[in-house]
Design an enzyme around this catalytic site. Sequence first.
Site, PDB file in Angstrom:
ATOM      1  N   HIS A  98       2.997   5.225   1.872  1.00  0.00           N
ATOM      2  CA  HIS A  98       2.274   6.445   1.468  1.00  0.00           C
ATOM      3  C   HIS A  98       0.770   6.216   1.370  1.00  0.00           C
ATOM      4  O   HIS A  98       0.010   7.173   1.276  1.00  0.00           O
ATOM      5  CB  HIS A  98       2.841   7.019   0.162  1.00  0.00           C
ATOM      6  CG  HIS A  98       2.471   6.313  -1.093  1.00  0.00           C
ATOM      7  ND1 HIS A  98       3.302   5.409  -1.721  1.00  0.00           N
ATOM      8  CD2 HIS A  98       1.356   6.389  -1.868  1.00  0.00           C
ATOM      9  CE1 HIS A  98       2.718   4.979  -2.822  1.00  0.00           C
ATOM     10  NE2 HIS A  98       1.543   5.549  -2.927  1.00  0.00           N
ATOM     11  N   ASP A 146       9.173   2.934   1.502  1.00  0.00           N
ATOM     12  CA  ASP A 146       7.743   3.112   1.262  1.00  0.00           C
ATOM     13  C   ASP A 146       6.996   1.801   1.489  1.00  0.00           C
ATOM     14  O   ASP A 146       6.443   1.200   0.563  1.00  0.00           O
ATOM     15  CB  ASP A 146       7.554   3.620  -0.170  1.00  0.00           C
ATOM     16  CG  ASP A 146       6.133   4.070  -0.461  1.00  0.00           C
ATOM     17  OD1 ASP A 146       5.356   4.253   0.502  1.00  0.00           O
ATOM     18  OD2 ASP A 146       5.809   4.250  -1.653  1.00  0.00           O
ATOM     19  N   SER A 244      -1.193   1.951  -6.109  1.00  0.00           N
ATOM     20  CA  SER A 244      -0.135   2.046  -5.106  1.00  0.00           C
ATOM     21  C   SER A 244      -0.325   1.022  -3.995  1.00  0.00           C
ATOM     22  O   SER A 244      -1.445   0.771  -3.554  1.00  0.00           O
ATOM     23  CB  SER A 244      -0.130   3.453  -4.487  1.00  0.00           C
ATOM     24  OG  SER A 244       0.375   4.400  -5.374  1.00  0.00           O
TER      25      SER A 244
END
Length: 294
Positions: A98, A146, A244
């Site tokens: 992402h 992911d 992230s």
Amino acid sequence: MKTLVLLVGLLAVASAEWIEIDWSQVRPIEEFDHYWARLPAELQYLRQLLPERRITNGQQATPGQFPYQIALLSTFSAGTGLCGGSVLTNNFILTAAHCVQNAFGGTAIMGAHNRNVVEASQQRIAFTSAGIHMHPGYTPTNIRNDIATVRLNSAMTFNDRVVPTRIPAAGDSRTFAGMTGTVSGFGRTSDASQATSAVVMFTSNPIMTQADCLSRWGGNTNLIQAQNVCLAGDGGRSACNGDSGGPLTVMDGGNSLQIGIVSFGSAAGCSIGMPSVYVRVTFFRDWILANSDL
């Protein structure tokens, strides 16, 4: 000798192409509307399952404490998104899917303690969309697969503050539950602050069993699966926007071992004690090897 080493380091920075960053234009990846726009109306509720926001209730790292840590800046039409990442080889980095989906390219910053200043150990290397290897099974609707690797436009130079991460060996079937996990990054430092951290921050908590994590997430097997590993949120300590794609590690044989990649957490806040959720590196080990030069 120390003076000589410093001089050599400074010359290396001066002679390399230095990529200037306007940090006022950089935002955590999860703040970009394009990240959510691809979801149909009936799935917009997933916007509440925000990927990680910040290292909360953590502490500042010492310079060079996490030499595999990367600040990853991905370029989109709406601006530049901040994520974390880790050094795989001198050509490849590891991050979350992402963080790079639909990116035109960007810049990876290695060897940084304070990302805002010119440091002798710091390297800034660009990448293009052609260098992005995103897992073909990545699905934002339930945040599956992911994971991504990125090939840089040129090779980084290893030094005492730029060192490859270590991933589990083939056949390592440990869940790591009960071990102390450490997550690091440049993300936000509190639920109350919108600012990301200029310096590397970190925090630690126990790695959870899958059963305990699933229970805390309401038994939602669509979110918590075998491909995930969870870090307890004890004491409000958590990775959460801007972190992230960064590394979750444990100490193994006296050295750091990367077992996770920051993926998502609770929209209710990072300091409320909910477990943060990571991509399990052992689950994707073969994919990582096939999409890098390890």
